[in-house]
Scaffold this motif. Structure first.
Motif, short mmCIF file in Angstrom:
data_model
loop_
_atom_site.label_atom_id
_atom_site.label_comp_id
_atom_site.label_asym_id
_atom_site.label_seq_id
_atom_site.Cartn_x
_atom_site.Cartn_y
_atom_site.Cartn_z
N UNK A 211 9.20 31.40 -30.38
CA UNK A 211 9.05 30.34 -30.96
C UNK A 211 7.94 29.11 -30.63
N UNK A 212 7.58 29.97 -29.43
CA UNK A 212 6.66 28.99 -28.82
C UNK A 212 5.40 29.34 -29.26
N UNK A 213 5.07 30.32 -29.80
CA UNK A 213 3.84 30.80 -30.48
C UNK A 213 3.68 30.89 -31.17
N UNK A 214 4.61 31.63 -32.73
CA UNK A 214 4.52 31.54 -34.03
C UNK A 214 4.40 32.76 -34.53
N UNK A 215 3.55 33.68 -33.33
CA UNK A 215 3.06 34.99 -33.56
C UNK A 215 3.75 35.83 -34.76
N UNK A 216 3.18 36.89 -35.64
CA UNK A 216 3.73 37.71 -35.75
C UNK A 216 4.36 38.59 -34.91
N UNK A 217 5.63 39.37 -35.47
CA UNK A 217 5.79 40.55 -35.21
C UNK A 217 4.85 41.30 -34.85
N UNK A 218 4.46 42.16 -35.96
CA UNK A 218 3.36 43.36 -35.64
C UNK A 218 2.68 42.39 -34.24
N UNK A 331 11.89 34.44 -39.68
CA UNK A 331 11.46 32.59 -39.62
C UNK A 331 11.63 31.83 -38.18
N UNK A 332 11.74 32.53 -37.51
CA UNK A 332 11.11 31.90 -36.52
C UNK A 332 9.79 31.25 -36.00
N UNK A 333 8.78 31.81 -36.86
CA UNK A 333 7.30 31.82 -37.33
C UNK A 333 7.20 30.77 -37.74
N UNK A 338 6.93 24.40 -38.73
CA UNK A 338 8.27 23.59 -38.76
C UNK A 338 7.48 22.19 -38.10
N UNK A 339 7.85 22.97 -36.57
CA UNK A 339 7.99 22.45 -35.08
C UNK A 339 6.69 21.26 -34.27
N UNK A 340 5.83 22.35 -35.89
CA UNK A 340 4.11 21.47 -35.59
C UNK A 340 4.62 20.62 -35.93
N UNK A 341 4.41 20.39 -37.68
CA UNK A 341 4.61 19.94 -38.22
C UNK A 341 5.05 18.36 -38.38
N UNK A 342 6.44 18.67 -38.16
CA UNK A 342 6.83 17.26 -37.45
C UNK A 342 6.72 16.58 -36.33
N UNK A 343 6.07 17.09 -36.02
CA UNK A 343 5.29 15.97 -34.72
C UNK A 343 3.78 15.94 -35.02
N UNK A 344 3.71 15.80 -35.85
CA UNK A 344 2.48 15.50 -36.32
C UNK A 344 1.30 15.98 -36.03
N UNK A 345 1.06 17.62 -36.24
CA UNK A 345 -0.30 18.22 -36.10
C UNK A 345 -0.93 17.95 -37.50
N UNK A 352 -5.48 26.95 -37.48
CA UNK A 352 -5.68 28.01 -36.41
C UNK A 352 -4.37 28.35 -35.34
N UNK A 353 -3.54 27.67 -35.17
CA UNK A 353 -3.22 27.86 -34.68
C UNK A 353 -1.77 29.32 -34.69
N UNK A 354 -1.92 29.08 -36.06
CA UNK A 354 -0.83 29.95 -37.26
C UNK A 354 -1.94 31.41 -37.24
#
Length: 414
Positions: A211-218, A331-333, A338-345, A352-354
């Motif tokens: 949740x905190x990183x948004x990393x892919x499962x791999x 969906x965790x990614x 979504x958290x980044x986007x709704x915080x105005x990033x 870049x973060x994803x």
């Protein structure tokens, strides 16, 4: 060199040798010619010579192909090109696509497959096709993958000088209304967090870090302890962990060059990682020589890299146990994004973060989220500048009758 043979029905057959096919056998191309009524033998001979020269030139330019079937040539493509140039996971995925492609066009000659044949296959797949696991209708993305595979085979035939045209260029895949991504709500995330203490520590770490990183499962499963910088609270993504039935679990590079990235983590996550590292170290010491040291964060009981299916199965079972709808491990990614986007990033920073290779990927995946965030920005500006609503608004002049009544009341008061 073209050879000409007269047939009994008054037509002529022109034969041109076109070299050898992928099976090593010599390939010949044939063309029939029927003289116009009233032509003299000399005119027929002259026209036959002209037709033979033109036909031979067409064959040399590659406009006529060998009579190889699509399935046979596709298998040659897998051996000569795909196995060498594609990732093992991509190769395995392409092999899966043949289960629908071969029954549809595999029996057809490569040079006889038209855009209409491929269009019919794609349309039928979208209209009548069902997912083998869920039974749901196939998505547009699935159709795109199948068309891409067919197109790759035709492109290879063109490079080999067997064709000059790729019929896939003219195939149209209808657009579908994009389903909104299933994302855990904040209430669901809160419930996931509150019940997490009863789960094994490695799964606590996996869920919160995802949740905190948004990393892919791999990417999560590819993390090694040397990627964790406890001094500066950062994590490096340098590799992925993949699986195919043929190779088993293996280490691979990241999906794209930009997928290699560095993430800053809060102290709470870093403290949890320290606790997890200590627990894993204790387990390794207890197992002794049975422990296989791969330096991975997420492992099996003996230190071997964790199977990619394991986090999926755990999260599904965990959601069932605590009464939270299961919305897939990926969906965790999406939740992270979504958290980044709704915080105005902004979109560039989110991309870049994803670890997306281009910003357009981020916009396509989360367009509706950015639109909603933009609408909230508009409301925020309106609220901040609410005083401007008074500009240009004049107070209405009191009515004459009201003025007279007010004057009389003032007089009485005196």
């Amino acid at each position: 060199m073209a050879t000409i043979r007269k047939r009994s029905e008054g037509t002529y057959q022109i034969r041109v040798s076109c070299g050898y096919g992928v099976d090593g056998k010599q390939r010949n191309q044939f063309k029939s010619y029927k003289p116009e009524p009233g032509m003299t033998p000399k005119q027929i001979e002259k026209e036959l010579t002209r037709q033979a020269v033109l036909f031979e030139e067409e064959c040399k330019r590659g406009q006529i192909t060998s009579a190889v079937k699509f399935e046979k040539f596709a298998e040659q493509w897998f051996e000569e090109y795909a196995k060498v140039n594609l990732r093992p996971t991509s190769y395995a995925r392409m092999k899966q696509l043949t289960k629908r492609v071969y029954p549809a066009i595999g029996h057809k000659r490569l040079d006889k497959i038209t855009a209409r044949d491929i269009q019919k296959f794609v349309t039928d797949m979208l209209v009548n096709g069902k997912n083998m696991n869920t039974g749901k209708p196939l998505s547009r993305k699935t159709a795109v993958h199948h068309l891409s595979f067919i197109s790759d085979v035709f492109s290879y035939a063109i490079r080999m000088g067997m064709l000059t045209d790729n019929p896939c260029r003219r195939v149209y895949i209808p657009k579908q209304e994009q389903d909104e991504k299933e994302i855990y709500t904040l209430d669901e995330v809160k419930k996931l967090y509150e019940s997490l203490r009863n789960e094994p520590l490695k799964y606590q770490v996996y869920l919160l870090l995802a949740i905190y990183s948004g990393y892919r499962r791999s990417e999560m499963l590819g993390l090694e302890w040397k990627d964790i910088d406890f001094e500066h609270n950062i994590i490096h993504v340098r590799r992925t962990s993949q699986y195919t039935a043929e190779k088993g679990i293996y280490t691979d590079t990241t999906k794209t060059r930009k997928s290699k990235r560095v993430s800053k983590m809060p102290v709470s996550i870093m403290n949890l990682l320290k606790q997890f590292k200590a627990e894993q170290g204790a387990e390794a010491e207890q197992l002794g020589t049975k422990w296989e040291d791969h330096d991975r964060l997420f492992t099996k009981w003996n230190g071997e890299p964790m199977n990619p299916q394991t986090p999926f199965e755990w999260l599904k079972g965990y959601c069932e146990r605590i009464g939270v709808p299961f919305k897939n491990i990926h969906s965790l990614r999406h939740l992270h994004a979504s958290l980044l986007i709704f915080e105005g990033v902004d979109v560039v920073a989110v991309s870049a973060d994803m670890g997306h290779s281009v910003v357009g990927t981020t916009l396509n995946l989360y367009s509706h989220m950015f639109q909603e965030a933009k609408a909230r920005n508009c409301d925020a500006i309106s609220n901040a500048l609410s005083f401007t609503n008074e500009i240009g608004t004049e107070k209405e002049s009191p009515d004459e009758d009201e003025t007279e009544v007010e004057t009389e009341q003032q007089a009485l008061a005196l």
